[in-house]
Motif scaffolding. Sequence first.
Motif, short mmCIF file in Angstrom:
data_model
loop_
_atom_site.label_atom_id
_atom_site.label_comp_id
_atom_site.label_asym_id
_atom_site.label_seq_id
_atom_site.Cartn_x
_atom_site.Cartn_y
_atom_site.Cartn_z
N SER A 312 0.85 -1.18 0.00
CA SER A 312 0.00 0.00 0.00
C SER A 312 0.90 1.24 0.00
N ASN A 385 0.26 -3.46 3.07
CA ASN A 385 -1.19 -3.41 2.86
C ASN A 385 -1.91 -3.87 4.13
N PRO A 428 -3.38 3.42 4.27
CA PRO A 428 -4.01 2.25 3.65
C PRO A 428 -5.48 2.10 4.01
N THR A 442 -2.69 -0.59 -2.97
CA THR A 442 -2.84 0.51 -3.93
C THR A 442 -2.59 0.06 -5.37
#
Length: 514
Positions: A312, A385, A428, A442
């Motif tokens: 992320s 993430n 995140p 992402t």
Amino acid sequence: MSERKIKKDIGIVGAGPGGLAAGMLLADEGFNVEIFEVKDRVGGRNSWFEEEGYRFDVGPTFFMMPFILREIFEKTGRDLDDYVELERLEPFYQIVYSDEKKLKTYYEPRKFKESIANINEGDVEGYNKFMNRNEKKMKYTLPVLQKPYSNLFDLINFDMLKLLTVLSPQRSLWDDLGLTFSDDRVKVGFTFQSKYLGMSPYNCPSMFSILPFIEYNWGIYHVMGGLNQLSQAMAKVFREEKGTIKLNTEVKEVIIEKGNAKGLKLDNTEIKEYDEVILNSDFAWSMKNLFSNKERRKYTNDKLDDMGYSCSTFMLYLGMDKEYNDLEHNNIFIAEDYQKNFLQIESKNELPKDPSFYVQNASVTDPSLAPEGHSVLYILVPVSNLKGEIDWTKEKEDFKNLVLDKLEQKIGEEEIRDHIVYEKVLTPEDWKDEFNVGYGATFNLAHNLTQMLYFRPHNKFEEFDNIWLVGGGTNPGSGLPTIYESGRITANLIKKKYGLDYTFRHNKEIEKLE
């Protein structure tokens, strides 16, 4: 524009780059296409926001392989340059190491070699070796990434056989660059691009050495007004082709009957029926939110949890009351222990104390992005993430201050906080909640070899009839050029279904390669 009206209705979930690309091409063929976008503007992660006179891109900040989007515009009878203004950057960016040495990367080989020599003169010749090796690899890779993979037999073709002759699947990107360069600092200049895929160069497959080749062979570009102008231009063409975009409209559910998508249920409970449905929303989010777990045979919640996802990003968008003319347009600051930084993100799921990070200072190229005498700074820090266990409600403020402290150290600017007029932070959790990004990843699904081509969710979605995928969660993968390609592949598959002319081969740029 096609003069033939195809009496078929297509509904697209999400007005991101992939959905817009597919929508443009299908509307041009005469299909009746509607796009539904939950936000008040198009673009998805390629969108923008403006506050107090400062304009920021949400996600991607520079443009690679413009010929792919040019070809899509040309297919509709248009010229991309009539819609946007491109500025090739020179240098592309500067990489700043922990020892304060800098590598500036250029489109002009002579300048780039001079910059490499400032780091390690012995690696100058490695540039030619790298470009020669990867020119052939790129020539063989691009045709493979322009095709759909609906079954295993699609992997058996002449283009794939040629690609296999130049691949080294046993090597990581980092190890592959070790064949060409001796200095780790120079290797960073040819491997950090794996972050575009949300992956570490120590785990990223060696085939992705084509990413720096793409930059150094074709250049990278700023789009005046911000990269968001690309999505706005695509939306303009789509509307010119009589396509409809409904903003501020959430799709709540894909209605499934006997394995077919009957239509889309909107947030006002209205049900719109379509012959074909295209999902441009984030893949993992879509599976968990637009279909029940019982309806999904392959991509169940357990399966989704087991899949690999990109990292992320922690984002800082700063409107500054001064100019930073000593910063380049793009700047990458490298952690002292580069490998440890990636391990913290990918394996340990912990926040680094010494992160690598990216700073865009676009105002030096494009003064329209900020008031006169001011700047916009866009700061991206790769982080784990949401499959990790970082509590962002507790960590957000401290990590923001760590990043600002690091920025002050790196650019030699004391009291940078005193010059912040506007500030926005995305964690995140914010990617998940504000942008419907599954697991806050992402860059979508990871790009390991078990999640590429046939092994990635298919453009002709295998779970249901008449549902199609575009975007970073399907073939060929994440990153703007490949997302545009996903839209083109899906549009061609739908054209094929209805007996229209199509091609998966686009050779003009390939033919220029040796």
